[in-house]
Motif scaffolding. Structure first.
Motif, PDB file in Angstrom:
ATOM      1  N   THR B  34       0.851  -1.185   0.000  1.00 52.84           N
ATOM      2  CA  THR B  34       0.000   0.000   0.000  1.00 52.84           C
ATOM      3  C   THR B  34       0.885   1.231   0.000  1.00 52.84           C
ATOM      4  OG1 THR B  34      -1.555  -1.214   1.374  1.00 52.84           O
ATOM      5  CG2 THR B  34      -1.891   1.160   1.184  1.00 52.84           C
ATOM      6  N   LEU B  35       0.625   2.148  -0.913  1.00 54.24           N
ATOM      7  CA  LEU B  35       1.359   3.416  -0.919  1.00 54.24           C
ATOM      8  C   LEU B  35       0.372   4.539  -0.660  1.00 54.24           C
ATOM      9  CD1 LEU B  35       3.673   3.006  -4.033  1.00 54.24           C
ATOM     10  CD2 LEU B  35       4.226   2.586  -1.648  1.00 54.24           C
ATOM     11  N   GLU B  36       0.753   5.415   0.236  1.00 54.71           N
ATOM     12  CA  GLU B  36      -0.085   6.573   0.492  1.00 54.71           C
ATOM     13  C   GLU B  36       0.433   7.721  -0.353  1.00 54.71           C
ATOM     14  OE1 GLU B  36      -1.009   8.468   4.514  1.00 54.71           O
ATOM     15  OE2 GLU B  36      -1.498   6.346   4.728  1.00 54.71           O
ATOM     16  N   ILE B  37      -0.447   8.264  -1.177  1.00 53.95           N
ATOM     17  CA  ILE B  37      -0.022   9.282  -2.145  1.00 53.95           C
ATOM     18  C   ILE B  37      -0.623  10.618  -1.744  1.00 53.95           C
ATOM     19  CG2 ILE B  37      -0.032   9.895  -4.598  1.00 53.95           C
ATOM     20  CD1 ILE B  37       1.439   7.345  -4.136  1.00 53.95           C
ATOM     21  N   ASP B  38       0.122  11.667  -1.934  1.00 50.57           N
ATOM     22  CA  ASP B  38      -0.377  13.018  -1.723  1.00 50.57           C
ATOM     23  C   ASP B  38      -1.527  13.268  -2.711  1.00 50.57           C
ATOM     24  OD1 ASP B  38      -0.800  15.643  -1.384  1.00 50.57           O
ATOM     25  OD2 ASP B  38       1.239  16.305  -1.858  1.00 50.57           O
ATOM     26  N   ALA B  39      -2.701  13.642  -2.175  1.00 48.15           N
ATOM     27  CA  ALA B  39      -3.898  13.715  -3.020  1.00 48.15           C
ATOM     28  C   ALA B  39      -3.726  14.680  -4.190  1.00 48.15           C
ATOM     29  CB  ALA B  39      -5.100  14.129  -2.185  1.00 48.15           C
ATOM     30  N   ALA B  40      -2.920  15.712  -4.021  1.00 44.42           N
ATOM     31  CA  ALA B  40      -2.751  16.688  -5.102  1.00 44.42           C
ATOM     32  C   ALA B  40      -1.973  16.096  -6.267  1.00 44.42           C
ATOM     33  CB  ALA B  40      -2.041  17.926  -4.566  1.00 44.42           C
ATOM     34  N   LYS B  41      -1.245  14.989  -6.023  1.00 47.73           N
ATOM     35  CA  LYS B  41      -0.358  14.452  -7.063  1.00 47.73           C
ATOM     36  C   LYS B  41      -0.867  13.148  -7.645  1.00 47.73           C
ATOM     37  CE  LYS B  41       3.682  16.765  -5.405  1.00 47.73           C
ATOM     38  NZ  LYS B  41       4.735  16.785  -4.431  1.00 47.73           N
ATOM     39  N   ILE B  42      -2.127  12.831  -7.409  1.00 46.50           N
ATOM     40  CA  ILE B  42      -2.604  11.498  -7.784  1.00 46.50           C
ATOM     41  C   ILE B  42      -2.560  11.290  -9.303  1.00 46.50           C
ATOM     42  CG2 ILE B  42      -5.057  12.198  -7.699  1.00 46.50           C
ATOM     43  CD1 ILE B  42      -3.668   8.769  -6.734  1.00 46.50           C
ATOM     44  N   VAL B  43      -2.905  12.312 -10.080  1.00 43.12           N
ATOM     45  CA  VAL B  43      -2.957  12.097 -11.531  1.00 43.12           C
ATOM     46  C   VAL B  43      -1.568  11.875 -12.130  1.00 43.12           C
ATOM     47  CG1 VAL B  43      -3.661  13.089 -13.727  1.00 43.12           C
ATOM     48  CG2 VAL B  43      -5.170  13.251 -11.774  1.00 43.12           C
ATOM     49  N   PRO B  44      -0.571  12.751 -11.867  1.00 39.46           N
ATOM     50  CA  PRO B  44       0.764  12.451 -12.426  1.00 39.46           C
ATOM     51  C   PRO B  44       1.328  11.122 -11.935  1.00 39.46           C
ATOM     52  CG  PRO B  44       0.820  14.435 -11.048  1.00 39.46           C
ATOM     53  CD  PRO B  44      -0.606  14.079 -11.237  1.00 39.46           C
ATOM     54  N   VAL B  45       1.056  10.776 -10.672  1.00 44.08           N
ATOM     55  CA  VAL B  45       1.566   9.506 -10.143  1.00 44.08           C
ATOM     56  C   VAL B  45       0.937   8.333 -10.889  1.00 44.08           C
ATOM     57  CG1 VAL B  45       1.403   7.986  -8.138  1.00 44.08           C
ATOM     58  CG2 VAL B  45       2.263  10.295  -7.860  1.00 44.08           C
ATOM     59  N   CYS B  46      -0.378   8.406 -11.096  1.00 47.09           N
ATOM     60  CA  CYS B  46      -1.053   7.312 -11.804  1.00 47.09           C
ATOM     61  C   CYS B  46      -0.575   7.212 -13.244  1.00 47.09           C
ATOM     62  CB  CYS B  46      -2.567   7.529 -11.760  1.00 47.09           C
ATOM     63  SG  CYS B  46      -3.272   7.141 -10.165  1.00 47.09           S
ATOM     64  N   PHE B  55       1.271  -0.631 -14.915  1.00 41.92           N
ATOM     65  CA  PHE B  55       0.017  -0.939 -14.243  1.00 41.92           C
ATOM     66  C   PHE B  55      -1.113  -0.546 -15.186  1.00 41.92           C
ATOM     67  CE2 PHE B  55       2.801  -1.018 -10.610  1.00 41.92           C
ATOM     68  CZ  PHE B  55       2.286  -2.065  -9.879  1.00 41.92           C
ATOM     69  N   ILE B  56      -1.359  -1.394 -16.187  1.00 43.81           N
ATOM     70  CA  ILE B  56      -2.301  -0.986 -17.222  1.00 43.81           C
ATOM     71  C   ILE B  56      -3.740  -1.199 -16.816  1.00 43.81           C
ATOM     72  CG2 ILE B  56      -0.759  -1.207 -19.193  1.00 43.81           C
ATOM     73  CD1 ILE B  56      -2.053  -3.922 -19.707  1.00 43.81           C
ATOM     74  N   ARG B  57      -3.975  -1.934 -15.735  1.00 47.30           N
ATOM     75  CA  ARG B  57      -5.364  -2.118 -15.294  1.00 47.30           C
ATOM     76  C   ARG B  57      -5.611  -1.364 -14.005  1.00 47.30           C
ATOM     77  NH1 ARG B  57      -7.367  -7.129 -13.557  1.00 47.30           N
ATOM     78  NH2 ARG B  57      -9.291  -5.992 -13.369  1.00 47.30           N
ATOM     79  N   CYS B  58      -6.688  -0.595 -13.984  1.00 47.81           N
ATOM     80  CA  CYS B  58      -7.157  -0.033 -12.728  1.00 47.81           C
ATOM     81  C   CYS B  58      -8.328  -0.906 -12.315  1.00 47.81           C
ATOM     82  CB  CYS B  58      -7.580   1.415 -12.908  1.00 47.81           C
ATOM     83  SG  CYS B  58      -8.291   2.091 -11.425  1.00 47.81           S
ATOM     84  N   SER B  59      -8.093  -1.784 -11.347  1.00 45.79           N
ATOM     85  CA  SER B  59      -9.107  -2.769 -10.977  1.00 45.79           C
ATOM     86  C   SER B  59     -10.331  -2.091 -10.379  1.00 45.79           C
ATOM     87  CB  SER B  59      -8.486  -3.763 -10.006  1.00 45.79           C
ATOM     88  OG  SER B  59      -9.446  -4.597  -9.467  1.00 45.79           O
ATOM     89  N   ASP B  60     -10.130  -1.148  -9.458  1.00 44.96           N
ATOM     90  CA  ASP B  60     -11.271  -0.449  -8.893  1.00 44.96           C
ATOM     91  C   ASP B  60     -10.842   0.819  -8.176  1.00 44.96           C
ATOM     92  OD1 ASP B  60     -10.702  -1.202  -6.009  1.00 44.96           O
ATOM     93  OD2 ASP B  60     -10.939  -3.160  -6.900  1.00 44.96           O
ATOM     94  N   ALA B  99     -15.071  17.832   0.164  1.00 47.18           N
ATOM     95  CA  ALA B  99     -14.251  16.691  -0.237  1.00 47.18           C
ATOM     96  C   ALA B  99     -14.113  16.632  -1.750  1.00 47.18           C
ATOM     97  CB  ALA B  99     -14.887  15.401   0.274  1.00 47.18           C
ATOM     98  N   ALA B 100     -12.877  16.680  -2.252  1.00 44.50           N
ATOM     99  CA  ALA B 100     -12.646  16.642  -3.695  1.00 44.50           C
ATOM    100  C   ALA B 100     -11.255  16.124  -3.984  1.00 44.50           C
ATOM    101  CB  ALA B 100     -12.820  18.030  -4.300  1.00 44.50           C
ATOM    102  N   ILE B 101     -11.120  15.459  -5.128  1.00 41.31           N
ATOM    103  CA  ILE B 101      -9.826  14.959  -5.580  1.00 41.31           C
ATOM    104  C   ILE B 101      -9.864  14.942  -7.100  1.00 41.31           C
ATOM    105  CG2 ILE B 101     -10.553  12.534  -5.515  1.00 41.31           C
ATOM    106  CD1 ILE B 101      -7.725  11.873  -4.492  1.00 41.31           C
ATOM    107  N   ASP B 102      -8.683  14.983  -7.733  1.00 48.18           N
ATOM    108  CA  ASP B 102      -8.666  14.956  -9.198  1.00 48.18           C
ATOM    109  C   ASP B 102      -9.080  13.580  -9.704  1.00 48.18           C
ATOM    110  OD1 ASP B 102      -7.900  17.560  -9.515  1.00 48.18           O
ATOM    111  OD2 ASP B 102      -5.774  17.104  -9.365  1.00 48.18           O
ATOM    112  N   SER B 103      -9.778  13.577 -10.824  1.00 53.21           N
ATOM    113  CA  SER B 103     -10.226  12.318 -11.402  1.00 53.21           C
ATOM    114  C   SER B 103      -9.083  11.648 -12.172  1.00 53.21           C
ATOM    115  CB  SER B 103     -11.388  12.590 -12.346  1.00 53.21           C
ATOM    116  OG  SER B 103     -11.592  11.488 -13.172  1.00 53.21           O
ATOM    117  N   VAL B 104      -9.013  10.314 -12.106  1.00 53.24           N
ATOM    118  CA  VAL B 104      -8.008   9.598 -12.892  1.00 53.24           C
ATOM    119  C   VAL B 104      -8.628   8.975 -14.148  1.00 53.24           C
ATOM    120  CG1 VAL B 104      -6.511   9.115 -10.937  1.00 53.24           C
ATOM    121  CG2 VAL B 104      -8.261   7.478 -11.558  1.00 53.24           C
ATOM    122  N   THR B 105      -9.801   9.461 -14.526  1.00 51.50           N
ATOM    123  CA  THR B 105     -10.449   8.937 -15.741  1.00 51.50           C
ATOM    124  C   THR B 105      -9.579   9.139 -16.971  1.00 51.50           C
ATOM    125  OG1 THR B 105     -12.408   9.818 -14.693  1.00 51.50           O
ATOM    126  CG2 THR B 105     -12.707   8.833 -16.824  1.00 51.50           C
ATOM    127  N   GLY B 106      -8.782  10.199 -16.956  1.00 54.67           N
ATOM    128  CA  GLY B 106      -7.905  10.443 -18.097  1.00 54.67           C
ATOM    129  C   GLY B 106      -6.790   9.423 -18.206  1.00 54.67           C
TER     130      GLY B 106
END
Lengths: 419, 157
Positions: B34-46, B55-60, B99-106
């Motif tokens: 488990t890695l805890e990621i800074d919420a502001a950086k979730i999209v570049p990290v993903c 990691f080509i599959r996002c299971s859920d 409560a808000a976070i960037d979407s990783v849909t992209g």
């Protein structure tokens, strides 16, 4: 007569509407003649309560937008107020066609959380055998209803004949035909009943020839072939990106099966193949599932022949209910029984994720415990939900008539989608 | 800085060399990383995890509610690498206020419905999501059922 009003009734506002009466109608502005078709929520071919909003241009589907949630019952919320063992009965109701896979993934996840619990090999083999029986059950329902959708009526009756045999075996083992709750935390619910070997053996003797029968019924049916071959194509890349798992991926040539890649419940000890076809259409998904039935039969045969002796429940008195006889003679057993029934057992704090190959694809539970007798959060990643997401891409640009075949080939259960 | 317990894991190292501040913590428990990621950086990290670490599959995508603690929510991502047959869990803490976070849909299109579900049942906003509407509950429903302050039976508070 002379005081007759002679002004025209056709006022300037009305005149354009009379175009069709004119010998030379004014040219209409050219716009795409699109039509919105509401398919469902009570459409028989959606196998449940699914609504698809289709934008049509003639016979072509411009866009398809699935609308789900009609069967949402808040199972995940309800899990939070049940004790750990009670949740098993809820998992049955998620995917009611392959409930044993749901039972199994829940039990495995909680056992992973508990940590120091050893499941005896007999229980593991029983779990494997029952899961494969329920896979056959699910595939049979799929094949029968899918064939009906496409117009082959008789396959349905053949499939449901064999399904009845499977349900009888399930009833024999657990007392229930569909909502079996057979796989529990710490093992299975009951000892195998008297005569189970003969019952399963008899089924195994008949079943392979029945699969050949279905194959023959459909393989020589030109309508079936025309309606499935080359229909429902979606690229492998799209499927992976959209979260599709299971037979759809294997019908596109990707050999992804959790039973092989991350073996659980001693699947690594069984000898079976993962069928793969590469045409990526409705027909290859059908071939994959048909071959899976043959492989499942192989697994059940191995489980039957090599079933180990020993207990069918773990030696964990704080988790597994004691035997009735012990309760009457031993003080401790009575106390444990009282504690488990009234309060439930505690599960160490932490989180666990476990994936299992259900007939529809990857089913995964993510469970968080805060050390109490009830789960803090149970998240169900269900295969139907992930698969259905690709429906828009699958139907876009296809013919409306093919949409039924394509929908059927995904094999989703709406209870599994909406939870 | 990468916590010491994570240094033996290649994924964590690769992420740390990409962005040293992205990893806020993590653990290896019950065979799961488990890695805890800074919420502001979730999209570049993903994006990095998908393109470089396969990691080509996002299971859920799901969420946890730790009401009344603050930050209240944790958004959880389960990733799957087919090339290495490996799974990875990412966690982002999200405050209960707006409560808000960037979407990783992209990054993964599969996140679309899962994020809609989290929005519907937990009330967490996903910024830049293409279609952030309720998915399970009817339109116009009040409240978010999976929040811990939403009752199982009886009237809503």
């Amino acid at each position: 007569m002379s005081d007759r009003d002679t002004t025209s009734l056709l006022t300037p506002e009305l005149e354009p509407q009379m175009d069709s009466l004119n010998p030379e109608p004014a040219p209409r502005p050219s716009r795409p003649r699109q039509m919105t078709l509401n398919m469902g929520p009570q459409h028989p071919s959606t196998h449940g309560v699914l609504r698809v909003v289709l934008e049509l241009d003639g016979e072509n589907i411009v866009s398809a937008r699935p609308d789900i949630g009609y069967l949402h019952t808040g199972i995940e919320k309800e899990c939070e107020v049940k004790t750990w063992q009670q949740v098993v009965t809820l998992t049955d109701r998620v995917d009611y066609l392959s409930n044993l896979a749901n039972n199994l993934v829940y039990a495995l996840t909680v056992e992973k959380l508990i940590g120091d619990i050893e499941i005896p090999s007999k229980a593991q083999w029983l779990r494997v055998m029952m899961c494969e029986l329920s896979r056959l059950n699910s595939h049979l329902v799929w094949l029968g209803t899918h064939a009906i959708d496409i117009g082959a009526m008789s396959v349905f009756f053949y499939c449901f004949r064999e399904r009845e045999d499977i349900l009888r075996i399930l009833e024999m083992f657990s007392g229930q035909r569909m909502m079996t709750s057979y796989i529990r935390i710490g093992g299975v619910a009951l000892e195998p009943p008297r005569g189970w070997r003969e019952a399963v053996g008899k089924f195994l003797k008949q079943f392979p020839s029945k699969v050949d029968e279905y194959d023959e019924l459909l393989e020589n049916n030109p309508i079936w072939l025309n309606r499935t071959k080359g229909v429902g194509f979606i690229s492998l890349e799209d499927m992976l990106d959209l979260g599709v798992t299971g037979p759809m991926l294997r019908g596109a040539g990707l050999k992804l099966d959790v039973r092989k890649t991350e073996p659980y419940s001693s699947y690594e000890k069984f000898d079976f193949d993962v069928p793969v076809y590469t045409d990526n259409d409705v027909y290859s998904r059908y071939r994959v599932r048909l071959d899976e039935m043959r492989q499942s039969t192989r697994i059940i045969k191995q489980a039957l022949e090599g079933m180990p002796e020993g207990p069918w429940q773990a030696d964990a008195p704080k988790i597994v209910l004691p035997e009735r006889e012990k309760m009457k003679t031993q003080m401790e057993a009575l106390i444990y029984h009282f504690k488990i029934v009234t309060e439930g057992f505690r599960v160490p704090a932490g989180e666990a994720f476990q994936a299992v190959e259900s007939p529809r694809g990857e089913i995964a539970y993510y469970i968080v415990s805060n050390g109490t007798t009830r789960p803090y959060r149970v998240f169900m990643r269900t295969p139907s939900f992930g698969n259905l997401q690709s429906l828009g891409t699958l139907l876009e640009g296809r013919l409306l008539a093919d949409s039924i075949a394509a929908l059927g080939s995904m094999d989703f259960v709406l209870g599994d989608v909406d939870r | 800085m990468l916590p010491e317990i994570l240094q033996q894991y290649p994924v964590a190292q690769a992420l740390a060399s990409f962005d040293a501040d992205a990893i806020a913590g993590g653990k290896f428990d019950r065979g799961e990383l488990t890695l805890e990621i800074d919420a502001a950086k979730i999209v570049p990290v993903c994006m990095r995890l998908k393109t470089e670490e396969k990691f080509i599959r996002c299971s859920d995508v799901t969420a946890l509610d730790y009401y009344p603690a603050e930050p209240r929510f944790v958004v959880v991502y389960h990733l799957h690498s087919l090339a290495r047959n490996e799974r990875l869990r990412l966690k982002c803490r999200v405050s209960g206020q707006n409560a808000a976070i960037d979407s990783v849909t992209g990054v993964w299109r599969s996140a679309n419905w899962f994020e809609r579900e989290v929005f519907d049942l937990f009330g967490i906003q996903f910024r830049h999501h293409p279609d952030l509407t309720r998915i399970m509950m009817p339109e116009g429903w009040e409240g978010h059922p999976l929040r811990k302050d939403y009752p199982v039976t009886g009237n809503r508070v």
